[in-house]
Design an enzyme around this catalytic site. Structure first.
Site, PDB file in Angstrom:
ATOM      1  N   ARG A   1      42.617  45.385  35.685  1.00 28.60           N
ATOM      2  CA  ARG A   1      43.179  44.636  34.557  1.00 28.60           C
ATOM      3  C   ARG A   1      42.826  45.279  33.221  1.00 28.60           C
ATOM      4  O   ARG A   1      41.690  45.718  33.018  1.00 28.60           O
ATOM      5  CB  ARG A   1      42.651  43.198  34.595  1.00 28.60           C
ATOM      6  CG  ARG A   1      43.724  42.205  35.008  1.00 28.60           C
ATOM      7  CD  ARG A   1      43.160  40.855  35.301  1.00 28.60           C
ATOM      8  NE  ARG A   1      42.561  40.200  34.143  1.00 28.60           N
ATOM      9  CZ  ARG A   1      42.088  38.965  34.164  1.00 28.60           C
ATOM     10  NH1 ARG A   1      42.168  38.258  35.280  1.00 28.60           N
ATOM     11  NH2 ARG A   1      41.547  38.433  33.104  1.00 28.60           N
TER      12      ARG A   1
ATOM     13  N   ARG B   1      35.664  38.603  25.410  1.00 27.70           N
ATOM     14  CA  ARG B   1      36.134  37.411  26.150  1.00 27.70           C
ATOM     15  C   ARG B   1      34.981  36.444  26.390  1.00 27.70           C
ATOM     16  O   ARG B   1      35.150  35.224  26.298  1.00 27.70           O
ATOM     17  CB  ARG B   1      36.762  37.840  27.479  1.00 27.70           C
ATOM     18  CG  ARG B   1      38.135  38.501  27.298  1.00 27.70           C
ATOM     19  CD  ARG B   1      38.565  39.277  28.519  1.00 27.70           C
ATOM     20  NE  ARG B   1      38.677  38.461  29.710  1.00 27.70           N
ATOM     21  CZ  ARG B   1      38.605  38.946  30.947  1.00 27.70           C
ATOM     22  NH1 ARG B   1      38.430  40.240  31.150  1.00 27.70           N
ATOM     23  NH2 ARG B   1      38.714  38.135  31.971  1.00 27.70           N
TER      24      ARG B   1
ATOM     25  N   LYS C   1      36.850  31.681  39.174  1.00 29.12           N
ATOM     26  CA  LYS C   1      37.874  30.610  39.161  1.00 29.12           C
ATOM     27  C   LYS C   1      39.054  30.979  40.058  1.00 29.12           C
ATOM     28  O   LYS C   1      39.478  30.196  40.896  1.00 29.12           O
ATOM     29  CB  LYS C   1      38.394  30.363  37.730  1.00 29.12           C
ATOM     30  CG  LYS C   1      37.324  29.992  36.723  1.00 29.12           C
ATOM     31  CD  LYS C   1      37.915  29.718  35.347  1.00 29.12           C
ATOM     32  CE  LYS C   1      38.544  30.910  34.678  1.00 29.12           C
ATOM     33  NZ  LYS C   1      37.599  32.010  34.351  1.00 29.12           N
TER      34      LYS C   1
ATOM     35  N   ARG D   1      36.182  44.215  39.141  1.00 28.20           N
ATOM     36  CA  ARG D   1      37.271  43.512  39.836  1.00 28.20           C
ATOM     37  C   ARG D   1      38.489  44.428  39.963  1.00 28.20           C
ATOM     38  O   ARG D   1      38.826  45.177  39.056  1.00 28.20           O
ATOM     39  CB  ARG D   1      37.683  42.266  39.045  1.00 28.20           C
ATOM     40  CG  ARG D   1      39.008  41.679  39.561  1.00 28.20           C
ATOM     41  CD  ARG D   1      39.470  40.442  38.848  1.00 28.20           C
ATOM     42  NE  ARG D   1      39.138  40.444  37.442  1.00 28.20           N
ATOM     43  CZ  ARG D   1      39.041  39.341  36.722  1.00 28.20           C
ATOM     44  NH1 ARG D   1      39.219  38.165  37.283  1.00 28.20           N
ATOM     45  NH2 ARG D   1      38.754  39.408  35.446  1.00 28.20           N
TER      46      ARG D   1
ATOM     47  N   ARG E   1      41.466  25.441  27.566  1.00 29.97           N
ATOM     48  CA  ARG E   1      40.332  26.222  27.086  1.00 29.97           C
ATOM     49  C   ARG E   1      39.852  25.720  25.736  1.00 29.97           C
ATOM     50  O   ARG E   1      38.818  26.175  25.249  1.00 29.97           O
ATOM     51  CB  ARG E   1      40.759  27.677  26.901  1.00 29.97           C
ATOM     52  CG  ARG E   1      40.599  28.541  28.122  1.00 29.97           C
ATOM     53  CD  ARG E   1      41.376  29.810  27.863  1.00 29.97           C
ATOM     54  NE  ARG E   1      40.716  30.981  28.353  1.00 29.97           N
ATOM     55  CZ  ARG E   1      41.000  31.530  29.538  1.00 29.97           C
ATOM     56  NH1 ARG E   1      41.854  30.977  30.339  1.00 29.97           N
ATOM     57  NH2 ARG E   1      40.391  32.630  29.898  1.00 29.97           N
TER      58      ARG E   1
HETATM   59  P1  AP5 Z   1      37.677  35.982  39.664  1.00 31.63           P
HETATM   60  O1  AP5 Z   1      37.822  34.921  40.679  1.00 31.63           O
HETATM   61  O2  AP5 Z   1      38.817  36.906  39.445  1.00 31.63           O
HETATM   62  O3  AP5 Z   1      37.151  35.362  38.275  1.00 31.63           O
HETATM   63  P2  AP5 Z   1      37.863  34.422  37.209  1.00 31.63           P
HETATM   64  O4  AP5 Z   1      36.918  33.343  36.836  1.00 31.63           O
HETATM   65  O5  AP5 Z   1      39.223  34.021  37.680  1.00 31.63           O
HETATM   66  O6  AP5 Z   1      37.936  35.455  36.005  1.00 31.63           O
HETATM   67  P3  AP5 Z   1      39.072  35.812  34.968  1.00 31.63           P
HETATM   68  O7  AP5 Z   1      38.560  37.051  34.290  1.00 31.63           O
HETATM   69  O8  AP5 Z   1      40.418  35.915  35.601  1.00 31.63           O
HETATM   70  O9  AP5 Z   1      39.025  34.639  34.000  1.00 31.63           O
HETATM   71  P4  AP5 Z   1      39.505  34.579  32.549  1.00 31.63           P
HETATM   72  O10 AP5 Z   1      39.440  33.137  32.260  1.00 31.63           O
HETATM   73  O11 AP5 Z   1      38.794  35.447  31.603  1.00 31.63           O
HETATM   74  O12 AP5 Z   1      40.984  35.230  32.618  1.00 31.63           O
HETATM   75  P5  AP5 Z   1      42.430  34.595  32.558  1.00 31.63           P
HETATM   76  O13 AP5 Z   1      43.294  35.377  33.435  1.00 31.63           O
HETATM   77  O14 AP5 Z   1      42.392  33.113  32.715  1.00 31.63           O
HETATM   78  O15 AP5 Z   1      36.361  36.844  40.064  1.00 31.63           O
HETATM   79  C1  AP5 Z   1      35.960  37.948  39.290  1.00 31.63           C
HETATM   80  C2  AP5 Z   1      35.392  39.042  40.223  1.00 31.63           C
HETATM   81  O16 AP5 Z   1      34.193  38.559  40.834  1.00 31.63           O
HETATM   82  C3  AP5 Z   1      36.332  39.418  41.381  1.00 31.63           C
HETATM   83  O17 AP5 Z   1      36.238  40.800  41.600  1.00 31.63           O
HETATM   84  C4  AP5 Z   1      35.783  38.630  42.574  1.00 31.63           C
HETATM   85  O18 AP5 Z   1      36.027  39.307  43.801  1.00 31.63           O
HETATM   86  C5  AP5 Z   1      34.296  38.566  42.255  1.00 31.63           C
HETATM   87  N1  AP5 Z   1      33.667  37.330  42.719  1.00 31.63           N
HETATM   88  C6  AP5 Z   1      34.174  36.066  42.634  1.00 31.63           C
HETATM   89  N2  AP5 Z   1      33.288  35.181  43.147  1.00 31.63           N
HETATM   90  C7  AP5 Z   1      32.211  35.904  43.543  1.00 31.63           C
HETATM   91  C8  AP5 Z   1      30.961  35.549  44.149  1.00 31.63           C
HETATM   92  N3  AP5 Z   1      30.653  34.283  44.443  1.00 31.63           N
HETATM   93  N4  AP5 Z   1      30.079  36.554  44.412  1.00 31.63           N
HETATM   94  C9  AP5 Z   1      30.394  37.854  44.125  1.00 31.63           C
HETATM   95  N5  AP5 Z   1      31.555  38.239  43.560  1.00 31.63           N
HETATM   96  C10 AP5 Z   1      32.451  37.274  43.273  1.00 31.63           C
HETATM   97  O19 AP5 Z   1      42.806  34.858  31.018  1.00 31.63           O
HETATM   98  C11 AP5 Z   1      43.087  36.143  30.539  1.00 31.63           C
HETATM   99  C12 AP5 Z   1      43.501  36.052  29.070  1.00 31.63           C
HETATM  100  O20 AP5 Z   1      44.710  35.273  28.946  1.00 31.63           O
HETATM  101  C13 AP5 Z   1      42.512  35.370  28.113  1.00 31.63           C
HETATM  102  O21 AP5 Z   1      41.525  36.255  27.656  1.00 31.63           O
HETATM  103  C14 AP5 Z   1      43.453  34.882  26.985  1.00 31.63           C
HETATM  104  O22 AP5 Z   1      43.813  35.932  26.124  1.00 31.63           O
HETATM  105  C15 AP5 Z   1      44.696  34.462  27.760  1.00 31.63           C
HETATM  106  N6  AP5 Z   1      44.658  33.024  28.163  1.00 31.63           N
HETATM  107  C16 AP5 Z   1      44.650  32.563  29.445  1.00 31.63           C
HETATM  108  N7  AP5 Z   1      44.614  31.209  29.449  1.00 31.63           N
HETATM  109  C17 AP5 Z   1      44.575  30.819  28.148  1.00 31.63           C
HETATM  110  C18 AP5 Z   1      44.501  29.546  27.519  1.00 31.63           C
HETATM  111  N8  AP5 Z   1      44.435  28.396  28.223  1.00 31.63           N
HETATM  112  N9  AP5 Z   1      44.466  29.514  26.163  1.00 31.63           N
HETATM  113  C19 AP5 Z   1      44.537  30.650  25.432  1.00 31.63           C
HETATM  114  N10 AP5 Z   1      44.596  31.890  25.965  1.00 31.63           N
HETATM  115  C20 AP5 Z   1      44.616  31.984  27.324  1.00 31.63           C
END
Ligand code: AP5
Length: 211
Positions: A152, A163, A13, A126, A87
């Site tokens: 992270r 997660r 994402k 990552r 979410r």
């Molecule tokens: P990346 O693009 O970083 O993946 P992502 O989908 O953004 O993953 P996240 O782990 O950031 O998502 P998340 O939803 O768990 O975390 P968030 O920060 O929102 O890619 C991942 C890796 O893969 C990278 O190394 C990249 O280079 C590689 N990659 C990407 N595309 C690729 C491809 N095509 N091929 C190969 N490699 C590739 O949330 C964190 C925490 O915050 C949650 O757990 C929760 O506690 C809280 N939180 C956040 N939002 C909410 C909400 N709305 N409600 C409640 N709690 C929330």
């Protein structure tokens, strides 16, 4: 363009959001980034720090308020990409209400589909450059030697597993909610970053043509 990116941890994402936001000239609004920033600044309540560290979701009210305030800013007036929000169905309902009160609505909800076995590797390997925010991957997108890398706190195997479980429970209701609203577009998130970008761009251009 007002859009939402939904997808499991490590789906890509954040990676795709950066490209799309540059192309469409809209801000990327990531609740995860905002919460991590608050943690770094010491303004995130301790119980929420713990919730994030264990891989759970922070309470709906907290993220809804973050989104309300952030989407009010000038740079978001003509569109935005919400990365990782909503979410849950209550978050999605709150977003609908908020947009309705401003006389606007969502154009599309993009769900990135990636099988579970790939997600663990994507998340655990990552690394992010602290100075630029650029996302790297030790195997698929190696960082340059001068990058100031951060691993992270929630990108360790056991927490990623939690997660992923949390995500599965949460989307059980969220994706059908958006499907029913006719907004959901599922995109295959497997393949090179550029390949996935092409799929996303094509879905967004279709929305643009219809609107
Ligand atoms: P990346 O693009 O970083 O993946 P992502 O989908 O953004 O993953 P996240 O782990 O950031 O998502 P998340 O939803 O768990 O975390 P968030 O920060 O929102 O890619 C991942 C890796 O893969 C990278 O190394 C990249 O280079 C590689 N990659 C990407 N595309 C690729 C491809 N095509 N091929 C190969 N490699 C590739 O949330 C964190 C925490 O915050 C949650 O757990 C929760 O506690 C809280 N939180 C956040 N939002 C909410 C909400 N709305 N409600 C409640 N709690 C929330």
């Amino acid at each position: 363009m007002r859009l939402v990116f939904v997808g499991p941890p490590g789906a890509g994402k954040g990676t795709q959001a950066k490209v799309i936001c540059q192309k469409w000239k809209i801000p990327q609004i990531s609740t995860g980034d905002m919460l991590r920033e608050a943690k770094t600044n010491g303004t995130l309540p301790q119980e929420l720090v713990q919730t994030m560290a264990s891989g759970g979701l922070v309470p709906d009210a907290a993220v809804i308020e973050l989104i309300r305030a952030r989407t009010e800013k000038d740079d978001a007036k003509n569109g935005f990409l919400l990365d990782g929000f909503p979410r849950t169905v209550p978050q999605a309902e709150a977003l609908n209400k908020l947009l309705e009160s401003r006389g606007t609505e969502l154009d599309i909800v993009v769900a990135l589909d990636v099988p579970k076995e790939l997600l663990m590797e994507r998340a655990c390997l990552r690394r992010t450059d602290k100075r630029t925010g650029q996302i790297y991957h030790l195997k698929y997108k190696p960082p340059p030697p001068d990058a100031d890398l951060e691993h992270r706190a929630d990108d360790h195997e056991e927490v990623v597993r939690n997660r992923l479980d949390t995500y599965e429970k949460m989307t059980a209701d969220l994706l059908p909610f958006y499907e029913k609203a006719g907004l959901l577009k599922r995109i295959d998130g497997v393949g090179d970053v550029e390949e996935v970008t092409k799929r996303v761009v094509s879905a967004l251009e279709q929305v643009k043509r219809l609107s």
